[in-house]
Design an enzyme around this catalytic site. Sequence first.
Site, PDB file in Angstrom:
ATOM      1  N   ARG A  62      15.620   2.301  -3.705  1.00  0.00           N
ATOM      2  CA  ARG A  62      14.966   3.033  -4.787  1.00  0.00           C
ATOM      3  C   ARG A  62      15.093   2.414  -6.373  1.00  0.00           C
ATOM      4  NH1 ARG A  62      16.410   7.527  -6.527  1.00  0.00           N
ATOM      5  NH2 ARG A  62      17.869   8.610  -4.302  1.00  0.00           N
ATOM      6  N   TYR A 115     -10.787   7.114 -11.839  1.00  0.00           N
ATOM      7  CA  TYR A 115     -10.895   7.659 -10.981  1.00  0.00           C
ATOM      8  C   TYR A 115     -10.845   8.885 -10.538  1.00  0.00           C
ATOM      9  CZ  TYR A 115      -8.322   6.679  -6.427  1.00  0.00           C
ATOM     10  OH  TYR A 115      -7.975   6.790  -4.937  1.00  0.00           O
ATOM     11  N   ASP A 187      -5.826   1.492 -17.604  1.00  0.00           N
ATOM     12  CA  ASP A 187      -6.042   1.617 -15.868  1.00  0.00           C
ATOM     13  C   ASP A 187      -6.829   0.073 -15.848  1.00  0.00           C
ATOM     14  OD1 ASP A 187      -6.551   0.997 -13.369  1.00  0.00           O
ATOM     15  OD2 ASP A 187      -6.784   3.688 -13.340  1.00  0.00           O
ATOM     16  N   LYS A 212      -5.817  -2.928  -5.318  1.00  0.00           N
ATOM     17  CA  LYS A 212      -7.251  -3.200  -5.351  1.00  0.00           C
ATOM     18  C   LYS A 212      -6.479  -4.658  -5.399  1.00  0.00           C
ATOM     19  CE  LYS A 212      -8.177   0.873  -5.238  1.00  0.00           C
ATOM     20  NZ  LYS A 212      -7.661   1.904  -6.237  1.00  0.00           N
TER      21      LYS A 212
END
Length: 397
Positions: A62, A115, A187, A212
């Site tokens: 993590r 988005y 973005d 994507k």
Amino acid sequence: MSKFNLAKAKFATLCVHGSGGVDPQTGAVSVPIYQSSTFAFQSAKHGAALFAGEIEGYVYTRLGNPTQAALEREMAFLEGGEAALCFSSGMAAISGVILALCRNGENLVSSDTVYGGTHNLYKESLPLWNIGVKEVNATELKNIENAIDSKTRLIFIETPANPTLSLIDITGCAEIAKAHKIPLIVDNTFATPYLQRPIEMGTDIVIHSATKYIGGHGDTIAGIVVGKKEFIDELRAKILRDLGAVISPLNAWLLLRGLKTLPVRMDRHCANALEIAKFLAMHPKINWVKYPGLSTHPHHELAMKQMKKYGGMVTFEIKGGRNAGEKLMNSVGLITLAVSLGDCDSLIEHPASMTHSTYSAEELEEVGISEGLIRLSVGLEDPVDIIADLKMALKKI
Ligand SMILES: *Cc1c(COP(=O)(O)O)cnc(C)c1O
């Protein structure tokens, strides 16, 4: 390590070699998947020093992992940033950056066409932390300028925007952000660093839904943030450590593999999309087509200025509205009816009822997402076949 100076390498070379090349321990040419949650300490003192931050090394996945680190190094290279941090999804990256920068009572200014998940974060979740969002039409820079107040902590834009493919002037936004001493966040999911490098235009932080084009094969959910080392270190130490939206080593490896072919894939996505946009623009059953590479696109000049090529996304409006759109989506055979984008497979969807159903009817109208608007993520199939599929489906309307 090789003596070749990677920092000076061309983009396509960096995509293949930027993650560090051959593993010095084993000679593995592909970065190994370090599928380990924890890392042994050499001694109790060594463990304590790692925890105290006195020395660098791996402790627990993590907090960091060698496969993640290879991806972060590569993405920082490709975006021209100092450092990068991976997340478990694009939304984890976006919410993580906002929560790192905004506190109770503060706000952010964002472009209004984003988005659908980002819009939902603005509308539903950020208010729970008393973080305000002012969504403005950012194609007019003065709207951003006018929305900024003494509590504004960041500017967030998405360009090209999902799904309208409107463009926002990155350099202009960066100037406004600098004047107000707040960071500009872009973005860059639709463009990827191959087509658009926001940091070179003055952007402070770049975010990707790596799900994507970075992954590119429709098999991974992931997010990436690129920025100054100081900010990325803080993001890792606070947001990733405490909120825990960590990427898995396997997913980091899938993205590293995706990056190797990014320029090759993007060239083909762009070439295919241009052909399909031209075909649709000529078709009598189509009202309009939006593709930044067409001279009819309202921001084509800006596209030529800030993008290398124009991407793989095409948006169009079909005559006959929602019903005709449904008929088209139900009639295609090669193209898959699904959300997401940037895959090898061509994907078609209806933003108003799917990805952007988080927008109210009024909001949809305001940002120009009509009932008949269809979004096509043009894949890597032969364009002749994609066009034949669309032709066949359009005939049924
Ligand atoms: C998909 C997408 C996101 C969200 O990313 P996830 O990986 O699905 O969480 C954010 N921004 C844009 C532009 C996207 O297309």
